[in-house]
Design a protein around this motif. Structure first.
Motif, PDB file in Angstrom:
ATOM      1  N   GLN A  63     -17.695  -0.801  -2.710  1.00  0.00           N
ATOM      2  CA  GLN A  63     -18.252   0.542  -2.658  1.00  0.00           C
ATOM      3  C   GLN A  63     -17.722   1.328  -1.458  1.00  0.00           C
ATOM      4  OE1 GLN A  63     -20.067   1.683  -5.267  1.00  0.00           O
ATOM      5  NE2 GLN A  63     -19.561  -0.327  -6.100  1.00  0.00           N
ATOM      6  N   ALA A  64     -17.265   0.623  -0.429  1.00  0.00           N
ATOM      7  CA  ALA A  64     -16.648   1.277   0.718  1.00  0.00           C
ATOM      8  C   ALA A  64     -15.146   1.404   0.538  1.00  0.00           C
ATOM      9  CB  ALA A  64     -16.960   0.511   2.002  1.00  0.00           C
ATOM     10  N   ASP A  65     -14.534   0.370  -0.046  1.00  0.00           N
ATOM     11  CA  ASP A  65     -13.085   0.343  -0.251  1.00  0.00           C
ATOM     12  C   ASP A  65     -12.807  -0.710  -1.314  1.00  0.00           C
ATOM     13  OD1 ASP A  65     -10.321   0.187  -0.177  1.00  0.00           O
ATOM     14  OD2 ASP A  65     -10.197  -0.458   1.915  1.00  0.00           O
ATOM     15  N   GLY A  66     -12.313  -0.272  -2.465  1.00  0.00           N
ATOM     16  CA  GLY A  66     -12.077  -1.198  -3.567  1.00  0.00           C
ATOM     17  C   GLY A  66     -11.165  -2.348  -3.217  1.00  0.00           C
ATOM     18  N   GLY A  71       1.441   4.270  -4.353  1.00  0.00           N
ATOM     19  CA  GLY A  71       0.096   4.045  -3.844  1.00  0.00           C
ATOM     20  C   GLY A  71       0.102   3.154  -2.616  1.00  0.00           C
ATOM     21  N   THR A  72       0.922   2.107  -2.640  1.00  0.00           N
ATOM     22  CA  THR A  72       1.013   1.196  -1.502  1.00  0.00           C
ATOM     23  C   THR A  72       1.522   1.918  -0.266  1.00  0.00           C
ATOM     24  OG1 THR A  72       1.409  -0.700  -2.956  1.00  0.00           O
ATOM     25  CG2 THR A  72       2.083  -0.923  -0.662  1.00  0.00           C
ATOM     26  N   ALA A  73       2.594   2.712  -0.415  1.00  0.00           N
ATOM     27  CA  ALA A  73       3.159   3.437   0.718  1.00  0.00           C
ATOM     28  C   ALA A  73       2.175   4.479   1.250  1.00  0.00           C
ATOM     29  CB  ALA A  73       4.476   4.091   0.319  1.00  0.00           C
ATOM     30  N   TYR A  74       1.429   5.121   0.360  1.00  0.00           N
ATOM     31  CA  TYR A  74       0.450   6.124   0.776  1.00  0.00           C
ATOM     32  C   TYR A  74      -0.625   5.487   1.660  1.00  0.00           C
ATOM     33  CZ  TYR A  74      -2.858   9.992   0.580  1.00  0.00           C
ATOM     34  OH  TYR A  74      -3.715  11.017   0.921  1.00  0.00           O
ATOM     35  N   ARG A  75      -1.173   4.365   1.212  1.00  0.00           N
ATOM     36  CA  ARG A  75      -2.207   3.700   2.015  1.00  0.00           C
ATOM     37  C   ARG A  75      -1.647   3.254   3.361  1.00  0.00           C
ATOM     38  NH1 ARG A  75      -7.244   0.653   0.816  1.00  0.00           N
ATOM     39  NH2 ARG A  75      -7.578  -0.882   2.459  1.00  0.00           N
ATOM     40  N   MET A  76      -0.440   2.718   3.369  1.00  0.00           N
ATOM     41  CA  MET A  76       0.152   2.225   4.606  1.00  0.00           C
ATOM     42  C   MET A  76       0.337   3.328   5.640  1.00  0.00           C
ATOM     43  SD  MET A  76       3.063  -0.350   3.112  1.00  0.00           S
ATOM     44  CE  MET A  76       3.663  -0.918   4.716  1.00  0.00           C
ATOM     45  N   LEU A  77       0.744   4.494   5.190  1.00  0.00           N
ATOM     46  CA  LEU A  77       1.144   5.542   6.126  1.00  0.00           C
ATOM     47  C   LEU A  77       0.112   6.648   6.308  1.00  0.00           C
ATOM     48  CD1 LEU A  77       4.863   5.931   5.039  1.00  0.00           C
ATOM     49  CD2 LEU A  77       4.029   4.931   7.174  1.00  0.00           C
ATOM     50  N   VAL A  78      -0.504   7.099   5.217  1.00  0.00           N
ATOM     51  CA  VAL A  78      -1.299   8.323   5.248  1.00  0.00           C
ATOM     52  C   VAL A  78      -2.795   8.043   5.330  1.00  0.00           C
ATOM     53  CG1 VAL A  78      -1.749  10.509   4.064  1.00  0.00           C
ATOM     54  CG2 VAL A  78       0.507   9.439   3.874  1.00  0.00           C
ATOM     55  N   SER A  79      -3.262   7.042   4.637  1.00  0.00           N
ATOM     56  CA  SER A  79      -4.693   6.753   4.559  1.00  0.00           C
ATOM     57  C   SER A  79      -5.281   6.438   5.932  1.00  0.00           C
ATOM     58  CB  SER A  79      -4.920   5.565   3.616  1.00  0.00           C
ATOM     59  OG  SER A  79      -6.248   5.093   3.709  1.00  0.00           O
ATOM     60  N   ASP A  80      -6.582   6.698   6.072  1.00  0.00           N
ATOM     61  CA  ASP A  80      -7.242   6.325   7.320  1.00  0.00           C
ATOM     62  C   ASP A  80      -7.408   4.817   7.456  1.00  0.00           C
ATOM     63  OD1 ASP A  80      -9.225   5.891   5.455  1.00  0.00           O
ATOM     64  OD2 ASP A  80     -10.679   7.280   6.309  1.00  0.00           O
ATOM     65  N   ARG A  81      -7.035   4.075   6.414  1.00  0.00           N
ATOM     66  CA  ARG A  81      -7.048   2.615   6.486  1.00  0.00           C
ATOM     67  C   ARG A  81      -5.673   2.035   6.840  1.00  0.00           C
ATOM     68  NH1 ARG A  81     -10.264   4.440   2.385  1.00  0.00           N
ATOM     69  NH2 ARG A  81     -12.441   3.756   2.450  1.00  0.00           N
ATOM     70  N   GLY A  82      -4.701   2.924   7.001  1.00  0.00           N
ATOM     71  CA  GLY A  82      -3.355   2.497   7.341  1.00  0.00           C
ATOM     72  C   GLY A  82      -2.968   2.950   8.733  1.00  0.00           C
ATOM     73  N   ILE A 128      -1.249  -3.800  11.397  1.00  0.00           N
ATOM     74  CA  ILE A 128      -2.217  -3.513  10.330  1.00  0.00           C
ATOM     75  C   ILE A 128      -1.713  -4.135   9.034  1.00  0.00           C
ATOM     76  CG2 ILE A 128      -3.281  -1.714   8.914  1.00  0.00           C
ATOM     77  CD1 ILE A 128      -3.170   0.132  11.320  1.00  0.00           C
ATOM     78  N   GLY A 129      -2.537  -4.958   8.430  1.00  0.00           N
ATOM     79  CA  GLY A 129      -2.233  -5.488   7.104  1.00  0.00           C
ATOM     80  C   GLY A 129      -2.705  -4.505   6.047  1.00  0.00           C
ATOM     81  N   SER A 130      -1.861  -4.260   5.063  1.00  0.00           N
ATOM     82  CA  SER A 130      -2.196  -3.291   4.018  1.00  0.00           C
ATOM     83  C   SER A 130      -1.801  -3.870   2.671  1.00  0.00           C
ATOM     84  CB  SER A 130      -1.448  -1.976   4.267  1.00  0.00           C
ATOM     85  OG  SER A 130      -1.868  -0.964   3.382  1.00  0.00           O
ATOM     86  N   HIS A 131      -2.627  -3.609   1.661  1.00  0.00           N
ATOM     87  CA  HIS A 131      -2.355  -4.169   0.338  1.00  0.00           C
ATOM     88  C   HIS A 131      -2.694  -3.127  -0.722  1.00  0.00           C
ATOM     89  CE1 HIS A 131      -1.806  -7.003  -2.829  1.00  0.00           C
ATOM     90  NE2 HIS A 131      -3.080  -7.073  -3.161  1.00  0.00           N
ATOM     91  N   ALA A 132      -1.675  -2.718  -1.480  1.00  0.00           N
ATOM     92  CA  ALA A 132      -1.845  -1.782  -2.593  1.00  0.00           C
ATOM     93  C   ALA A 132      -2.613  -0.540  -2.134  1.00  0.00           C
ATOM     94  CB  ALA A 132      -2.517  -2.485  -3.765  1.00  0.00           C
ATOM     95  N   ALA A 133      -3.531  -0.043  -2.947  1.00  0.00           N
ATOM     96  CA  ALA A 133      -4.299   1.169  -2.631  1.00  0.00           C
ATOM     97  C   ALA A 133      -5.597   1.116  -3.410  1.00  0.00           C
ATOM     98  CB  ALA A 133      -3.510   2.419  -3.015  1.00  0.00           C
ATOM     99  N   ASN A 134      -6.616   1.783  -2.874  1.00  0.00           N
ATOM    100  CA  ASN A 134      -7.824   1.916  -3.690  1.00  0.00           C
ATOM    101  C   ASN A 134      -7.657   3.107  -4.633  1.00  0.00           C
ATOM    102  OD1 ASN A 134      -8.646   4.331  -2.295  1.00  0.00           O
ATOM    103  ND2 ASN A 134      -9.671   3.094  -0.728  1.00  0.00           N
ATOM    104  N   LEU A 135      -8.591   3.292  -5.537  1.00  0.00           N
ATOM    105  CA  LEU A 135      -8.437   4.308  -6.575  1.00  0.00           C
ATOM    106  C   LEU A 135      -8.366   5.717  -5.988  1.00  0.00           C
ATOM    107  CD1 LEU A 135      -8.222   4.856  -9.609  1.00  0.00           C
ATOM    108  CD2 LEU A 135     -10.718   4.982  -9.688  1.00  0.00           C
ATOM    109  N   GLN A 136      -9.172   5.992  -4.951  1.00  0.00           N
ATOM    110  CA  GLN A 136      -9.137   7.309  -4.328  1.00  0.00           C
ATOM    111  C   GLN A 136      -7.758   7.587  -3.722  1.00  0.00           C
ATOM    112  OE1 GLN A 136     -11.225   9.790  -4.359  1.00  0.00           O
ATOM    113  NE2 GLN A 136     -10.061  11.099  -2.958  1.00  0.00           N
ATOM    114  N   GLU A 137      -7.181   6.591  -3.038  1.00  0.00           N
ATOM    115  CA  GLU A 137      -5.852   6.759  -2.451  1.00  0.00           C
ATOM    116  C   GLU A 137      -4.799   6.965  -3.534  1.00  0.00           C
ATOM    117  OE1 GLU A 137      -6.815   3.932   1.437  1.00  0.00           O
ATOM    118  OE2 GLU A 137      -6.061   3.078  -0.433  1.00  0.00           O
TER     119      GLU A 137
END
Length: 450
Positions: free
Chosen positions: A153-156, A205-216, A359-368
């Motif tokens: 619910q916080a991050d898929g 999606g993976t690149a977006y989470r790694m670079l742009v998301s607040d989780r990346g 930072i470890g990053s894996h794929a993306a959640n649906l919002q990302e």
């Protein structure tokens, strides 16, 4: 051709598609459990020997799932891992999935349909699906998250039961049909062809989470971002997200041909690995890591003005120690993979004493995935497709990726009979322009197969 396939290809109405009977079997690129030991003791694990193209049974839909007629798919490195049965056979993932019971038990079959990217048409919906209907044109987000887990619910991506579709699950995308959850669906960009749209979801999606998301890495304007493998599937989208976000991409590639591809995507600063003397075993020698890091750091400072704020990592063992060394004081190394090896070594002094972050990053959640998708819809980010193969030659396309001969992404036509189909907004396509939409087309080695 089945009645259902004929209805889809002829542009039948949703009602006609729904009335067309489901075939009992469908054509799919798949692995067989009986083959998992075939590469024991073999140096060259040629994936063309393990990937089989043939008929598999049509599975029953769970209430929260849809059946998609796959117009096109694309090749990702996770299919290479599956077909090599490394680091473990992915049939173990199917067994783990099945232990949940219920509908999950269907995944544990003696075969696995592989593939994690898809663009297609919804042809059936489960009883619990609300937001999607038969006839919808979609692309598929490659992550199956468990919405019943609290962490999801916080991050898929934080749920223990999240899985990569077509890698950790069955019924994947390199086939005529794919079984996906409704929570994986995203509308297809109307100006893209089937093959262009299918090339984007996993890597973008993976690149977006790694670079742009607040989780990346939380890239900001003016950041210098060092991108390993800048002409590959992940790197091609990383370049675009950096440029679109006001950053400065610095690409590292392995040949002049790939350097030209990186520049075509907008990467103004490109470094050939031959300038660094990097081989796949350099990561095992601490002295060579530091020497290569110094050479790389000098080149980045000369050409970009200062050390990188972010290093975009996915090659792993051969480069990881260099990445930790070369990123600036307080900078970030963000990693999503290890194609050259999983066991990394690095000099920890350069991490802790210079206050760097990994930072470890894996794929993306649906919002990302939807946020990245919005940029495709606007034409701010474009497909990284360089070649198209038919499903009948998908194993050969996987071999091209296995041997690192591709640029960007290789698309695979599954049910679509030819390239160029699927565009429903030709006006937007014309405004963006064919050249802008296909900066890498024709750059993969060898003739295009379609």
């Amino acid at each position: 051709m089945s009645q259902l396939a004929e209805a889809v290809l002829n542009g039948a109405s949703p009602d006609e598609i729904e009335k067309a009977p489901l075939p009992d079997e469908y054509l799919a690129l798949h692995l067989r459990a009986e083959d998992v030991t075939m590469f024991d003791g073999v140096a060259d694990k040629d994936v063309r020997k393990s990937l089989r193209l043939g008929q598999v049974p049509m599975p029953e839909l769970a209430p929260d799932e849809v059946l998609v007629a796959v117009m096109a798919s694309s090749i990702n490195y996770n299919t290479v891992w599956s077909a090599k049965f490394e680091p473990i056979p992915t049939f173990r993932f199917l067994e783990q999935n099945a232990r949940q019971g219920g509908w999950a038990e269907r995944h544990n079959r003696p075969y696995q349909v592989v593939g994690s990217d898809c663009a297609g048409v919804v042809v059936r919906v489960g009883a619990g699906v609300r937001r999607w209907k038969v006839g919808d044109q979609v692309v598929v987000h490659p992550v199956q998250a468990d919405e019943q887990e609290a962490a999801s619910q916080a991050d898929g991506m934080m749920g223990e039961e999240q899985r990569a579709w077509g890698f950790e699950t069955n019924f994947g995308a390199l086939a005529e049909y794919g079984v996906v959850r409704a929570s994986q669906l995203v509308p297809k960009p109307a100006h893209l062809t089937w093959e262009e749209a299918a090339s984007n979801p996993l890597c973008a999606g993976t690149a977006y989470r790694m670079l742009v998301s607040d989780r990346g890495a939380r890239m900001k304007q003016g950041d210098i971002v060092l991108i390993w493998g800048a002409s590959g599937g992940l790197g091609a989208y990383a370049i675009q997200f950096v440029k679109n976000g006001g950053g400065i991409p610095v690409g590292v590639v392995s040949s002049e041909e790939k350097a030209a591809a990186a520049r075509a995507l907008g990467c103004d600063i490109v470094i050939n690995r031959s300038e660094l003397g990097i081989t796949d075993d350099v990561g095992d020698d601490p002295e060579q890591v530091i020497k290569a890091g110094k050479r790389l750091g000098k080149l980045v400072i000369e050409r970009a003005g200062r050390a990188p704020d972010i290093v975009f990592e996915h090659t792993g063992r051969a480069t990881f120690g260099i990445s930790v060394f070369v990123v600036r004081r307080g900078g970030t190394v963000v990693t999503c993979g290890s194609s050259s090896g999983y066991q990394h070594t690095y000099d920890n002094r350069y991490l802790w004493m210079r206050l760097k972050k990994i930072i470890g990053s894996h794929a993306a959640n649906l919002q990302e995935q939807w946020e990245a998708h919005r940029l495709f819809e606007r034409g701010d980010i474009v497909p990284a497709m360089s070649a198209v193969y038919p499903l009948s030659e998908a194993a050969e396309a996987c071999r091209v990726v296995q041997t690192n001969r591709q640029v960007g992404k290789i698309a695979v036509l599954c049910m679509a009979p030819r390239t160029g189909l699927g565009v429903t907004d030709p006006e937007l396509r014309a405004r963006i322009g064919e050249e802008r939409l296909n900066p890498l087309r024709g750059r993969t080695e060898g003739p295009e197969r379609l």
